[in-house]
Scaffold this motif. Sequence first.
Motif, PDB file in Angstrom:
ATOM      1  N   GLU A 183      55.467  36.315 -16.310  1.00  0.00           N
ATOM      2  CA  GLU A 183      54.363  35.463 -15.505  1.00  0.00           C
ATOM      3  C   GLU A 183      53.273  35.107 -16.577  1.00  0.00           C
ATOM      4  OE1 GLU A 183      52.770  37.766 -12.266  1.00  0.00           O
ATOM      5  OE2 GLU A 183      54.758  38.411 -11.725  1.00  0.00           O
ATOM      6  N   ALA A 184      53.199  35.672 -17.793  1.00  0.00           N
ATOM      7  CA  ALA A 184      52.027  35.075 -18.414  1.00  0.00           C
ATOM      8  C   ALA A 184      52.465  33.876 -19.022  1.00  0.00           C
ATOM      9  CB  ALA A 184      52.064  36.215 -19.655  1.00  0.00           C
ATOM     10  N   GLY A 185      53.692  33.647 -19.471  1.00  0.00           N
ATOM     11  CA  GLY A 185      54.041  32.396 -19.825  1.00  0.00           C
ATOM     12  C   GLY A 185      54.064  31.256 -19.012  1.00  0.00           C
ATOM     13  N   VAL A 186      54.396  31.515 -17.730  1.00  0.00           N
ATOM     14  CA  VAL A 186      54.422  30.534 -16.680  1.00  0.00           C
ATOM     15  C   VAL A 186      52.846  30.034 -16.424  1.00  0.00           C
ATOM     16  CG1 VAL A 186      54.347  29.952 -14.205  1.00  0.00           C
ATOM     17  CG2 VAL A 186      56.171  31.098 -15.644  1.00  0.00           C
ATOM     18  N   ALA A 187      51.960  30.961 -16.525  1.00  0.00           N
ATOM     19  CA  ALA A 187      50.220  30.934 -16.263  1.00  0.00           C
ATOM     20  C   ALA A 187      49.946  29.960 -17.709  1.00  0.00           C
ATOM     21  CB  ALA A 187      49.804  32.327 -16.421  1.00  0.00           C
ATOM     22  N   SER A 188      50.708  30.208 -18.847  1.00  0.00           N
ATOM     23  CA  SER A 188      50.088  29.487 -19.831  1.00  0.00           C
ATOM     24  C   SER A 188      50.648  28.268 -19.819  1.00  0.00           C
ATOM     25  CB  SER A 188      50.667  30.081 -21.083  1.00  0.00           C
ATOM     26  OG  SER A 188      49.976  31.420 -21.414  1.00  0.00           O
ATOM     27  N   LEU A 189      51.779  27.820 -19.345  1.00  0.00           N
ATOM     28  CA  LEU A 189      52.054  26.337 -19.152  1.00  0.00           C
ATOM     29  C   LEU A 189      51.356  25.737 -18.157  1.00  0.00           C
ATOM     30  CD1 LEU A 189      56.139  27.030 -18.623  1.00  0.00           C
ATOM     31  CD2 LEU A 189      55.195  25.737 -20.496  1.00  0.00           C
ATOM     32  N   LEU A 190      50.899  26.374 -17.105  1.00  0.00           N
ATOM     33  CA  LEU A 190      50.096  25.408 -16.393  1.00  0.00           C
ATOM     34  C   LEU A 190      48.707  25.341 -16.920  1.00  0.00           C
ATOM     35  CD1 LEU A 190      52.298  26.135 -14.605  1.00  0.00           C
ATOM     36  CD2 LEU A 190      50.683  26.474 -12.432  1.00  0.00           C
ATOM     37  N   HIS A 191      48.129  26.299 -17.577  1.00  0.00           N
ATOM     38  CA  HIS A 191      46.701  26.291 -18.388  1.00  0.00           C
ATOM     39  C   HIS A 191      46.919  25.042 -19.463  1.00  0.00           C
ATOM     40  CE1 HIS A 191      44.462  29.318 -16.281  1.00  0.00           C
ATOM     41  NE2 HIS A 191      45.320  30.152 -16.365  1.00  0.00           N
ATOM     42  N   ASP A 192      47.904  25.195 -20.171  1.00  0.00           N
ATOM     43  CA  ASP A 192      47.907  24.189 -21.221  1.00  0.00           C
ATOM     44  C   ASP A 192      48.268  22.988 -21.065  1.00  0.00           C
ATOM     45  OD1 ASP A 192      47.844  26.582 -22.806  1.00  0.00           O
ATOM     46  OD2 ASP A 192      49.917  26.391 -23.631  1.00  0.00           O
ATOM     47  N   ALA A 193      48.739  22.630 -19.898  1.00  0.00           N
ATOM     48  CA  ALA A 193      48.883  21.333 -19.321  1.00  0.00           C
ATOM     49  C   ALA A 193      47.574  20.693 -18.593  1.00  0.00           C
ATOM     50  CB  ALA A 193      50.092  21.294 -18.106  1.00  0.00           C
ATOM     51  N   GLY A 194      46.398  21.567 -18.504  1.00  0.00           N
ATOM     52  CA  GLY A 194      45.181  21.154 -18.213  1.00  0.00           C
ATOM     53  C   GLY A 194      45.031  21.463 -16.383  1.00  0.00           C
ATOM     54  N   LEU A 195      45.964  22.321 -15.864  1.00  0.00           N
ATOM     55  CA  LEU A 195      45.755  22.853 -14.840  1.00  0.00           C
ATOM     56  C   LEU A 195      44.809  23.862 -14.472  1.00  0.00           C
ATOM     57  CD1 LEU A 195      49.319  22.477 -13.414  1.00  0.00           C
ATOM     58  CD2 LEU A 195      47.706  21.208 -12.639  1.00  0.00           C
ATOM     59  N   VAL A 196      44.053  24.216 -13.576  1.00  0.00           N
ATOM     60  CA  VAL A 196      43.193  25.069 -13.331  1.00  0.00           C
ATOM     61  C   VAL A 196      43.264  25.802 -12.094  1.00  0.00           C
ATOM     62  CG1 VAL A 196      41.299  23.600 -14.597  1.00  0.00           C
ATOM     63  CG2 VAL A 196      41.327  23.500 -12.263  1.00  0.00           C
ATOM     64  N   ASP A 197      42.263  26.783 -12.029  1.00  0.00           N
ATOM     65  CA  ASP A 197      42.491  27.728 -10.785  1.00  0.00           C
ATOM     66  C   ASP A 197      43.838  28.263 -10.769  1.00  0.00           C
ATOM     67  OD1 ASP A 197      39.877  27.498 -10.360  1.00  0.00           O
ATOM     68  OD2 ASP A 197      40.242  25.578  -9.043  1.00  0.00           O
ATOM     69  N   VAL A 198      44.476  28.550 -11.977  1.00  0.00           N
ATOM     70  CA  VAL A 198      46.080  29.087 -11.754  1.00  0.00           C
ATOM     71  C   VAL A 198      46.208  30.394 -11.385  1.00  0.00           C
ATOM     72  CG1 VAL A 198      47.994  29.378 -13.148  1.00  0.00           C
ATOM     73  CG2 VAL A 198      46.402  27.479 -13.761  1.00  0.00           C
ATOM     74  N   GLU A 199      47.028  30.334 -10.510  1.00  0.00           N
ATOM     75  CA  GLU A 199      47.350  31.699  -9.561  1.00  0.00           C
ATOM     76  C   GLU A 199      48.901  31.765  -9.465  1.00  0.00           C
ATOM     77  OE1 GLU A 199      46.038  34.188  -5.643  1.00  0.00           O
ATOM     78  OE2 GLU A 199      45.335  32.176  -5.843  1.00  0.00           O
ATOM     79  N   LEU A 200      49.290  33.185  -9.591  1.00  0.00           N
ATOM     80  CA  LEU A 200      50.808  33.531  -9.561  1.00  0.00           C
ATOM     81  C   LEU A 200      50.987  34.331  -8.508  1.00  0.00           C
ATOM     82  CD1 LEU A 200      50.854  32.154 -12.452  1.00  0.00           C
ATOM     83  CD2 LEU A 200      53.011  33.463 -12.669  1.00  0.00           C
ATOM     84  N   THR A 201      51.572  34.285  -7.442  1.00  0.00           N
ATOM     85  CA  THR A 201      52.056  35.229  -6.474  1.00  0.00           C
ATOM     86  C   THR A 201      53.365  35.566  -6.259  1.00  0.00           C
ATOM     87  OG1 THR A 201      51.921  33.165  -4.906  1.00  0.00           O
ATOM     88  CG2 THR A 201      50.100  34.501  -5.082  1.00  0.00           C
ATOM     89  N   LYS A 202      53.810  36.798  -5.812  1.00  0.00           N
ATOM     90  CA  LYS A 202      55.212  37.049  -5.573  1.00  0.00           C
ATOM     91  C   LYS A 202      55.455  37.227  -4.385  1.00  0.00           C
ATOM     92  CE  LYS A 202      56.852  40.179  -8.536  1.00  0.00           C
ATOM     93  NZ  LYS A 202      57.395  41.607  -9.062  1.00  0.00           N
ATOM     94  N   HIS A 203      56.638  36.607  -4.041  1.00  0.00           N
ATOM     95  CA  HIS A 203      56.912  36.704  -2.445  1.00  0.00           C
ATOM     96  C   HIS A 203      58.605  37.221  -2.293  1.00  0.00           C
ATOM     97  CE1 HIS A 203      53.491  33.854  -1.869  1.00  0.00           C
ATOM     98  NE2 HIS A 203      53.787  33.786  -2.859  1.00  0.00           N
ATOM     99  N   ARG A 204      58.615  37.972  -1.059  1.00  0.00           N
ATOM    100  CA  ARG A 204      59.933  38.457  -0.875  1.00  0.00           C
ATOM    101  C   ARG A 204      60.266  37.924   0.715  1.00  0.00           C
ATOM    102  NH1 ARG A 204      61.994  44.553   0.076  1.00  0.00           N
ATOM    103  NH2 ARG A 204      63.321  44.271   1.729  1.00  0.00           N
ATOM    104  N   LEU A 205      61.601  37.226   0.636  1.00  0.00           N
ATOM    105  CA  LEU A 205      62.146  36.827   1.974  1.00  0.00           C
ATOM    106  C   LEU A 205      63.599  37.667   2.160  1.00  0.00           C
ATOM    107  CD1 LEU A 205      61.627  32.980   1.944  1.00  0.00           C
ATOM    108  CD2 LEU A 205      60.278  34.772   2.950  1.00  0.00           C
TER     109      LEU A 205
END
Length: 277
Positions: A183-205
Amino acid sequence: MGVRAMSESGYQVSGNAAENYERVASAFMMPWAQHLVEQGRLTGGERVLDVACGTGFVARVAADIVGTDRVVGVDVNPMMLAVAETATGIEVRERPADDTGLDDGSVDVVLCQQGLQYFPSPAAAVGEVRRCLRVHGRALFSVWAPFAENPFIAGQIDALEEHLSPDAVAGFRSTNIDALGGEAGVASLLHDAGLVDVELTKHRLDVDLPPMEEFFPELISATPWASTFAELSDSERRAVISRMDDSVIQRTDGNSTTATMIAIVAEGTAGQTFPTT
């Protein structure tokens, strides 16, 4: 960033597998597509880009909200795109995720279902997504949670590894969020690309499926392992099905099973400016 994601060209279907994928994988991919689009909060008139669109599961759900002419799908597999174009009527482009060919700031929402972990350069793909987004546009990426949390997917890998060859499925073992540094790696990918208000959520189906004896051979026909599976002996195929039975919940009616699936959705918003290098 952890283990490098599988190449876009490293998990590709051929022959009639695209049609099989559309027919069979919809049983579990469409519920996830509906979930991703819901989380994207689409409104009529927005322009949507579906990255790694495959046969268009996400695109068709989005098109129901914004209109067919407001959705573009990109993918590197021409056979998947041919099915997507027929099934959805949207504009499709045979392009890699890091070079969509769209204009700067030309889309309101980018959706990517189970694609990020396959891209040769996830960072370049997310950077391209940011480039395509208008200011305050939204990007959402869904990625499988670790396979220890996904018994249905883990069961497929274990069964195929045991009865095919380890090399045939080795790359697939990393096609979840672990391939991106967690999750930390994905958050960094988005932040480094210039995306803000980054949020990760886990979902079960919990997805209802036919019995594995019926469903799993059909599912394998939509993968790169279709021919190898077909060459197994009857006893080997039964062993694979038995392993898959252990990965799902048997319904009391005897005519269906339930597969538990867990994914992480990473969302970010395009800021006022592009990141500086």
